[in-house]
Design a protein around this motif. Structure first.
Motif, PDB file in Angstrom:
ATOM      1  N   TYR A 377       0.838  -1.203   0.000  1.00 48.24           N
ATOM      2  CA  TYR A 377       0.000   0.000   0.000  1.00 48.24           C
ATOM      3  C   TYR A 377       0.868   1.246   0.000  1.00 48.24           C
ATOM      4  CZ  TYR A 377      -3.206   3.618   1.657  1.00 48.24           C
ATOM      5  OH  TYR A 377      -3.942   4.770   1.778  1.00 48.24           O
ATOM      6  N   ASP A 378       0.513   2.179  -0.885  1.00 50.73           N
ATOM      7  CA  ASP A 378       1.199   3.465  -0.972  1.00 50.73           C
ATOM      8  C   ASP A 378       0.294   4.528  -0.346  1.00 50.73           C
ATOM      9  OD1 ASP A 378       2.288   5.929  -1.669  1.00 50.73           O
ATOM     10  OD2 ASP A 378       2.931   5.257  -3.644  1.00 50.73           O
ATOM     11  N   PRO A 379       0.673   5.092   0.822  1.00 48.77           N
ATOM     12  CA  PRO A 379      -0.185   6.089   1.481  1.00 48.77           C
ATOM     13  C   PRO A 379      -0.390   7.361   0.670  1.00 48.77           C
ATOM     14  CG  PRO A 379       1.496   5.253   2.992  1.00 48.77           C
ATOM     15  CD  PRO A 379       1.875   4.787   1.623  1.00 48.77           C
ATOM     16  N   ILE A 380       0.526   7.659  -0.251  1.00 46.77           N
ATOM     17  CA  ILE A 380       0.396   8.882  -1.050  1.00 46.77           C
ATOM     18  C   ILE A 380      -0.659   8.725  -2.128  1.00 46.77           C
ATOM     19  CG2 ILE A 380       1.608  10.445  -2.619  1.00 46.77           C
ATOM     20  CD1 ILE A 380       4.147   9.896  -1.030  1.00 46.77           C
ATOM     21  N   THR A 381      -0.636   7.592  -2.835  1.00 49.60           N
ATOM     22  CA  THR A 381      -1.605   7.364  -3.914  1.00 49.60           C
ATOM     23  C   THR A 381      -2.875   6.680  -3.427  1.00 49.60           C
ATOM     24  OG1 THR A 381      -0.640   5.206  -4.469  1.00 49.60           O
ATOM     25  CG2 THR A 381       0.273   7.159  -5.579  1.00 49.60           C
ATOM     26  N   ASP A 382      -2.851   6.133  -2.200  1.00 52.65           N
ATOM     27  CA  ASP A 382      -3.982   5.396  -1.641  1.00 52.65           C
ATOM     28  C   ASP A 382      -4.337   4.204  -2.521  1.00 52.65           C
ATOM     29  OD1 ASP A 382      -5.966   4.909   0.307  1.00 52.65           O
ATOM     30  OD2 ASP A 382      -7.495   5.985  -0.843  1.00 52.65           O
ATOM     31  N   LEU A 383      -3.301   3.466  -2.950  1.00 51.79           N
ATOM     32  CA  LEU A 383      -3.502   2.305  -3.813  1.00 51.79           C
ATOM     33  C   LEU A 383      -2.760   1.086  -3.275  1.00 51.79           C
ATOM     34  CD1 LEU A 383      -3.083   3.925  -7.368  1.00 51.79           C
ATOM     35  CD2 LEU A 383      -5.227   3.183  -6.296  1.00 51.79           C
ATOM     36  N   TRP A 384      -3.370  -0.095  -3.472  1.00 53.23           N
ATOM     37  CA  TRP A 384      -2.743  -1.378  -3.136  1.00 53.23           C
ATOM     38  C   TRP A 384      -2.244  -2.051  -4.414  1.00 53.23           C
ATOM     39  CZ3 TRP A 384      -1.933  -3.415   1.697  1.00 53.23           C
ATOM     40  CH2 TRP A 384      -2.608  -2.832   2.768  1.00 53.23           C
ATOM     41  N   THR A 385      -1.075  -2.692  -4.328  1.00 55.15           N
ATOM     42  CA  THR A 385      -0.492  -3.400  -5.468  1.00 55.15           C
ATOM     43  C   THR A 385      -0.147  -4.825  -5.052  1.00 55.15           C
ATOM     44  OG1 THR A 385       0.505  -1.344  -6.275  1.00 55.15           O
ATOM     45  CG2 THR A 385       1.391  -3.418  -7.163  1.00 55.15           C
ATOM     46  N   GLU A 386      -0.567  -5.812  -5.859  1.00 56.93           N
ATOM     47  CA  GLU A 386      -0.208  -7.206  -5.595  1.00 56.93           C
ATOM     48  C   GLU A 386       1.287  -7.409  -5.830  1.00 56.93           C
ATOM     49  OE1 GLU A 386      -1.960  -9.796  -4.563  1.00 56.93           O
ATOM     50  OE2 GLU A 386      -4.067  -9.499  -5.067  1.00 56.93           O
TER      51      GLU A 386
END
Length: 459
Positions: A377-386
């Motif tokens: 999880y990237d707190p800046i973009t608010d996105l999760w990546t597998e």
């Protein structure tokens, strides 16, 4: 066991206190020297905080000049420097800082992808000054023309003296009192201590030199708390929580005084909990703070930049979550964030390089299944990546050693594992690491400040 009220707080400094010592005391004083020593030995942890970006150029140069910067590789050293250089007032110091970077010790791909753009940027005091570019060219020569290395100052290729103390603590059902330590020299796990801990499915937090064991179950779910001094081996009772909590999420906020411990969610009888309690080392009592938006048993928790993150878990009726929320202690509010890609429960989390990682756990398939998956999880973009799948699965114990992710243990269906893997971010793949001596599931990995088991910090 001794009564908690008799205890004097051990004078080991928090991260902010060590920063304050570095920033305010004159050079050469004993405390200042020890504060810099602490910062070198705990570089990766210190660099996570915004206080790192507030260091003066002289202080950062002093910090980087030594071989004893505790980092797995020079990339781990350089990544926080990029954040420091991004601060407007720091940009004019780029050349001075780059002189302290072991630029030839970084991997060739990192040199091309990360270091080259920095050395070609034109925000130096004198845009025509080629010094930084000269360092870069020397690093290229070091890698491509090894017969010319004698003409280059080899200090720029000498790796830092890497050392770390990492503990694998307990487990959910078996070997709950076992602590193993990873020896970075032999690259093996050694059994350090066995504690007389009876409870299972407890939460763990490190407060100065003490491991705190919170909630869990004996014959039934409990609200009791014990602390274990990893220096003296003393086990003692602490004040109990307001509610019983089986399998709570536990985090420690140790950036400022007083150090605080949060017990988050968990199970009470047959109900998952939304409630959250906070313990601080001054009052040594538990008080309620704002509850989460969702009830969560078997949740994953982690802290980053003094914000608490909680995700996943289940509602007590075999309904698993992928929802995710964060808590700001300053405002006492929980905020929903982007959900994970997968529902997971009874799993662990870790953070490194400003990113948050969720590992394995259990999910719902044809029944309850152990997961090989993990995500970032990237707190800046608010996105999760597998991320690339792990070989092992379920309730693995993830951790970080000087900037590199690893995990040990795990397993499912009453078949605990001892194996582990380490993730190479440059290659994007896992490699095997040494096995634990005792196979177990639901291990908590604790990163211990380097000097903690032998002496006090910053004293």
């Amino acid at each position: 066991m001794a009564d908690a009220s008799e205890e004097a707080v051990t004078p080991i400094y928090t991260y902010k206190e060590c920063y304050d010592l570095i920033n305010s005391l004159p050079g050469g004083t004993p405390k200042s020297d020890n504060a810099f020593k602490w910062a070198r030995h705990n570089y990766a942890k210190f660099a996570e905080y915004s206080a790192f970006e507030e260091l003066s150029a002289d202080d950062l140069i002093e910090l980087l000049h030594h071989d004893e910067v505790n980092a797995f590789n020079e990339e781990t050293v350089f990544d926080p420097i990029l954040r420091w250089l991004a601060v407007e007032k720091n940009k004019i110091w780029k050349l001075d800082i780059m002189k302290e970077v072991r630029i030839a010790a970084v991997a060739p791909k990192y040199l091309l992808d990360v270091v080259e753009p920095v050395c070609w940027e034109e925000y130096t005091a004198d845009p025509k000054d080629p010094t930084c570019r000269r360092y870069y060219h020397n690093a290229i020569i070091w890698h491509l023309l090894p017969w010319r290395r004698d003409s280059i100052n080899n200090r720029f290729s000498i790796p830092r003296k890497y050392f770390s103390r990492v503990l694998a603590v307990g487990g959910w059902d078996k070997a709950t009192g076992v602590i193993e330590e990873y020896d970075t020299n032999s690259k093996q796990w050694t059994e350090l201590k066995t504690m007389n801990i009876q409870r299972t499915f407890y939460g763990v937090g490190l407060v100065r030199d003490k491991l705190m064991f919170i909630g869990g179950r004996l014959k039934s779910h409990v609200n009791t708390v014990e602390s274990y001094n990893i220096v003296t081996g003393e086990l003692r009772k602490e004040s109990s929580m307001n509610e019983v909590r089986d399998c709570p999420g536990v985090v420690v906020l140790d950036y400022e005084q007083p150090i605080t411990v949060y017990a988050i969610g968990g199970m009470k009888n047959k109900d998952a909990l939304k409630t959250v309690e906070k313990w601080d080392e001054e009052s040594r009592t538990w008080t309620y703070v704002a509850p989460m938006n969702e009830a969560r048993d078997g949740l994953g928790v982690v802290t980053l930049n003094n914000i608490i993150y909680a995700c996943g878990g289940n509602n007590g009726n075999n309904e698993y979550h992928k929802s995710f929320e964060s808590y700001d202690p300053k405002t006492d509010k929980w905020t929903m964030r982007a959900p994970m890609n997968r529902k997971r429960s009874y799993f662990k989390m870790a953070t490194v390089g400003g990113m948050i990682y969720a590992f394995g756990g259990y999910g719902m398939g044809y029944g309850i299944v152990g997961l090989h998956t993990w995500e970032r999880y990237d707190p800046i973009t608010d996105l999760w990546t597998e991320m690339p799948k792990m070989e092992h699965y379920a309730a693995v114990g993830p951790g970080v050693m000087s900037g590199r992710i690893f995990y040990v243990g795990g397993g499912a269906n009453q078949s605990a594992q001892s194996e582990g893997e380490e993730y190479d971010n440059n290659k994007g793949k896992w490699t095997k690491i040494a096995k634990l001596n005792v196979a177990r599931e639901g291990i908590t990995i604790v990163n211990v400040p380097y000097e903690l088991l032998s002496t006090q910090l910053c004293q």
